[in-house]
Write an enzyme that holds these catalytic residues in place. Structure first.
Site, PDB file in Angstrom:
ATOM      1  N   ASN A 286       0.860  -1.259  -0.150  1.00 19.97           N
ATOM      2  CA  ASN A 286      -0.055  -0.015   0.036  1.00 19.97           C
ATOM      3  C   ASN A 286       0.881   1.281   0.108  1.00 19.97           C
ATOM      4  O   ASN A 286       1.512   1.504   1.015  1.00 19.97           O
ATOM      5  CB  ASN A 286      -0.865  -0.067   1.306  1.00 19.97           C
ATOM      6  CG  ASN A 286      -1.551   1.116   1.456  1.00 19.97           C
ATOM      7  OD1 ASN A 286      -1.982   2.128   0.514  1.00 19.97           O
ATOM      8  ND2 ASN A 286      -2.205   1.443   2.635  1.00 19.97           N
ATOM      9  N   TRP A 287       0.974   2.018  -1.131  1.00 15.20           N
ATOM     10  CA  TRP A 287       1.984   2.904  -1.319  1.00 15.20           C
ATOM     11  C   TRP A 287       1.518   4.390  -0.737  1.00 15.20           C
ATOM     12  O   TRP A 287       2.116   5.296  -0.453  1.00 15.20           O
ATOM     13  CB  TRP A 287       2.261   3.310  -2.545  1.00 15.20           C
ATOM     14  CG  TRP A 287       3.018   2.128  -3.273  1.00 15.20           C
ATOM     15  CD1 TRP A 287       3.365   0.794  -2.989  1.00 15.20           C
ATOM     16  CD2 TRP A 287       3.662   2.079  -4.744  1.00 15.20           C
ATOM     17  NE1 TRP A 287       4.048   0.193  -3.761  1.00 15.20           N
ATOM     18  CE2 TRP A 287       4.243   0.891  -4.828  1.00 15.20           C
ATOM     19  CE3 TRP A 287       3.751   2.958  -5.760  1.00 15.20           C
ATOM     20  CZ2 TRP A 287       5.038   0.748  -5.996  1.00 15.20           C
ATOM     21  CZ3 TRP A 287       4.095   2.732  -6.970  1.00 15.20           C
ATOM     22  CH2 TRP A 287       4.912   1.379  -7.137  1.00 15.20           C
ATOM     23  N   LYS A 288       0.168   4.429  -0.486  1.00 18.45           N
ATOM     24  CA  LYS A 288      -0.463   5.589   0.383  1.00 18.45           C
ATOM     25  C   LYS A 288      -0.082   6.943  -0.757  1.00 18.45           C
ATOM     26  O   LYS A 288      -0.202   6.611  -1.872  1.00 18.45           O
ATOM     27  CB  LYS A 288      -0.105   5.678   1.522  1.00 18.45           C
ATOM     28  CG  LYS A 288      -0.117   4.370   2.504  1.00 18.45           C
ATOM     29  CD  LYS A 288       0.244   4.684   4.104  1.00 18.45           C
ATOM     30  CE  LYS A 288       0.374   3.231   4.614  1.00 18.45           C
ATOM     31  NZ  LYS A 288       0.329   3.366   6.152  1.00 18.45           N
TER      32      LYS A 288
ATOM     33  N   HIS B  12      -9.049   1.101   5.383  1.00 22.67           N
ATOM     34  CA  HIS B  12      -7.790   1.218   5.813  1.00 22.67           C
ATOM     35  C   HIS B  12      -7.829   2.189   7.080  1.00 22.67           C
ATOM     36  O   HIS B  12      -8.846   3.040   6.928  1.00 22.67           O
ATOM     37  CB  HIS B  12      -6.891   1.730   4.864  1.00 22.67           C
ATOM     38  CG  HIS B  12      -5.488   1.810   5.259  1.00 22.67           C
ATOM     39  ND1 HIS B  12      -4.981   2.734   6.040  1.00 22.67           N
ATOM     40  CD2 HIS B  12      -4.447   0.967   5.164  1.00 22.67           C
ATOM     41  CE1 HIS B  12      -3.771   2.566   6.468  1.00 22.67           C
ATOM     42  NE2 HIS B  12      -3.482   1.330   6.025  1.00 22.67           N
TER      43      HIS B  12
ATOM     44  N   GLY C 173       2.813   1.849  10.679  1.00 24.44           N
ATOM     45  CA  GLY C 173       3.768   2.999  10.488  1.00 24.44           C
ATOM     46  C   GLY C 173       4.323   3.403  11.805  1.00 24.44           C
ATOM     47  O   GLY C 173       5.128   4.270  11.869  1.00 24.44           O
TER      48      GLY C 173
ATOM     49  N   SER D  36       3.704  -2.477  10.311  1.00 20.97           N
ATOM     50  CA  SER D  36       5.296  -2.528  10.407  1.00 20.97           C
ATOM     51  C   SER D  36       6.032  -3.953   9.909  1.00 20.97           C
ATOM     52  O   SER D  36       7.046  -4.218  10.635  1.00 20.97           O
ATOM     53  CB  SER D  36       5.787  -1.958  11.805  1.00 20.97           C
ATOM     54  OG  SER D  36       5.401  -0.808  11.920  1.00 20.97           O
TER      55      SER D  36
ATOM     56  N   GLU E  79      -5.068  -5.207  10.658  1.00 17.76           N
ATOM     57  CA  GLU E  79      -3.889  -4.395  10.873  1.00 17.76           C
ATOM     58  C   GLU E  79      -4.183  -3.801  12.214  1.00 17.76           C
ATOM     59  O   GLU E  79      -4.957  -2.613  12.051  1.00 17.76           O
ATOM     60  CB  GLU E  79      -3.970  -3.358   9.675  1.00 17.76           C
ATOM     61  CG  GLU E  79      -3.774  -3.985   8.327  1.00 17.76           C
ATOM     62  CD  GLU E  79      -3.272  -2.982   7.229  1.00 17.76           C
ATOM     63  OE1 GLU E  79      -2.170  -3.203   6.900  1.00 17.76           O
ATOM     64  OE2 GLU E  79      -3.820  -1.778   7.226  1.00 17.76           O
TER      65      GLU E  79
ATOM     66  N   GLY F 226       5.027   1.184   4.757  1.00 13.50           N
ATOM     67  CA  GLY F 226       6.361   1.724   4.682  1.00 13.50           C
ATOM     68  C   GLY F 226       7.398   0.983   3.771  1.00 13.50           C
ATOM     69  O   GLY F 226       7.942   1.474   2.796  1.00 13.50           O
TER      70      GLY F 226
ATOM     71  N   GLU G  73      -6.459   4.639   8.240  1.00 16.22           N
ATOM     72  CA  GLU G  73      -6.072   5.844   7.557  1.00 16.22           C
ATOM     73  C   GLU G  73      -7.461   6.877   7.181  1.00 16.22           C
ATOM     74  O   GLU G  73      -7.731   7.821   7.296  1.00 16.22           O
ATOM     75  CB  GLU G  73      -4.871   6.346   6.918  1.00 16.22           C
ATOM     76  CG  GLU G  73      -3.814   5.829   7.749  1.00 16.22           C
ATOM     77  CD  GLU G  73      -2.374   5.507   7.002  1.00 16.22           C
ATOM     78  OE1 GLU G  73      -2.569   5.394   5.509  1.00 16.22           O
ATOM     79  OE2 GLU G  73      -1.707   4.828   7.500  1.00 16.22           O
TER      80      GLU G  73
HETATM   81  C1  PEP Z   1      -0.522   0.013   6.201  1.00 11.78           C
HETATM   82  O1  PEP Z   1      -0.496   1.139   6.205  1.00 11.78           O
HETATM   83  O2  PEP Z   1      -1.477  -0.792   5.738  1.00 11.78           O
HETATM   84  C2  PEP Z   1       0.708  -0.635   6.767  1.00 11.78           C
HETATM   85  C3  PEP Z   1       0.554  -1.995   7.171  1.00 11.78           C
HETATM   86  O3  PEP Z   1       1.912   0.326   7.005  1.00 11.78           O
HETATM   87  P1  PEP Z   1       3.129  -0.068   7.482  1.00 11.78           P
HETATM   88  O4  PEP Z   1       3.526  -1.229   6.941  1.00 11.78           O
HETATM   89  O5  PEP Z   1       4.065   1.218   7.279  1.00 11.78           O
HETATM   90  O6  PEP Z   1       2.916  -0.253   9.071  1.00 11.78           O
END
Ligand code: PEP
Length: 249
Positions: free
Chosen positions: A9-11, A94, A172, A212, A166, A234, A96
């Site tokens: 997921n490049w956001k 998600h 993050g 993460s 998640e 990330g 966010e």
């Molecule tokens: C995400 O936003 O779906 C995610 C898992 O982010 P990160 O790997 O940066 O924690």
């Protein structure tokens, strides 16, 4: 057998040129794998990403989608628009989107329905906040997120659903759920699906862990029996790291 999946997921990262450069690096270094590998660039790069990956097993996913078919919804993107650029898969729910854009379970249920009506694959994200975990409410919370957004679906629709657990406190933050915490929750999720549908359906659903995940911790997390891969934020922005995670599955 259920699918193993690694999805990036490049956001809101990578402009068009950067998207093309990262895709080129990923294509060069993608190992042979039985897993499905997916990337979710931003909307403005979706068409170019799809074109660049036409001859590659890497699939392209959208990061969000509006629930209505079309109309006066300035700034929004519909299912048919996403499909028109060749993309048939979308991330919904998600954390966010939930935290910064007010998306709740009821809205997400509508978005899921729209995606299913359009025969799109959905990577459905959910997970508890730190307070829920500290107070021991995390199982109840996760169960309610699934129930409110997904359990109205007919069994047949689940062939289009991929789940991504998640925990918000691990996204993050550099803090990862331990492999045991991930397994415990994934097992609970599968049991909950079996109770609401049936065991065969529960056993067929890919449940990804997100939060993460890095090359250094991916293998241990992916080794757990109910963890079918990862949704990666990330670490999906650097080819070396993302490929390292793909190699861990
Ligand atoms: C995400 O936003 O779906 C995610 C898992 O982010 P990160 O790997 O940066 O924690």
């Amino acid at each position: 057998m259920r699918k193993k999946i690694v999805a990036g997921n490049w956001k809101m990262n990578k402009d068009l040129a950067e998207t093309q450069a990262l895709i080129s690096d990923l294509k060069k270094s993608l190992p042979a794998t039985d897993a499905e590998v997916k990337i979710a660039p931003t909307f403005t790069s979706l068409y170019a990403a799809f074109q660049a990956l036409k001859d590659s097993p890497i699939e392209v996913v959208a990061q969000n989608m509006h629930q209505e078919a079309n109309g006066a919804y300035t700034g929004e993107i519909s299912a048919s628009m996403i499909k028109s650029v060749g993309v048939n898969s979308v991330i919904l729910g998600h954390s966010e989107r939930r935290a910064y854009f007010g998306e709740d379970d009821a809205l997400l249920a509508k978005k899921v329905d729209t995606a299913i009506e359009n025969e799109m694959e959905v990577i459905f994200c959910f997970g508890e906040e730190l307070d829920d975990r500290k107070s021991g409410n995390h199982f109840k919370l996760v169960e309610s997120q699934l129930k409110n957004a997904l359990f109205h679906l007919k069994a047949d629709a689940w062939k289009n659903i991929i789940l991504a657990y998640e925990p918000v406190w691990a996204i993050g933050t550099g803090e990862t759920a331990s492999p045991e915490q991930a397994q415990e929750m994934h097992e609970f999720i599968r049991k909950t699906i079996a109770e609401n549908y049936n065991q065969d359906l529960a056993d067929s659903i890919s449940i990804l862990y997100g939060g993460s995940v890095k090359p250094a911790n991916a293998e241990e997390i992916f080794s757990k029996p109910d963890v079918d891969g990862g949704l990666i934020g990330g670490a999906s922005l650097k080819a070396e790291d993302f490929i390292g995670i793909v190699k861990a599955i």
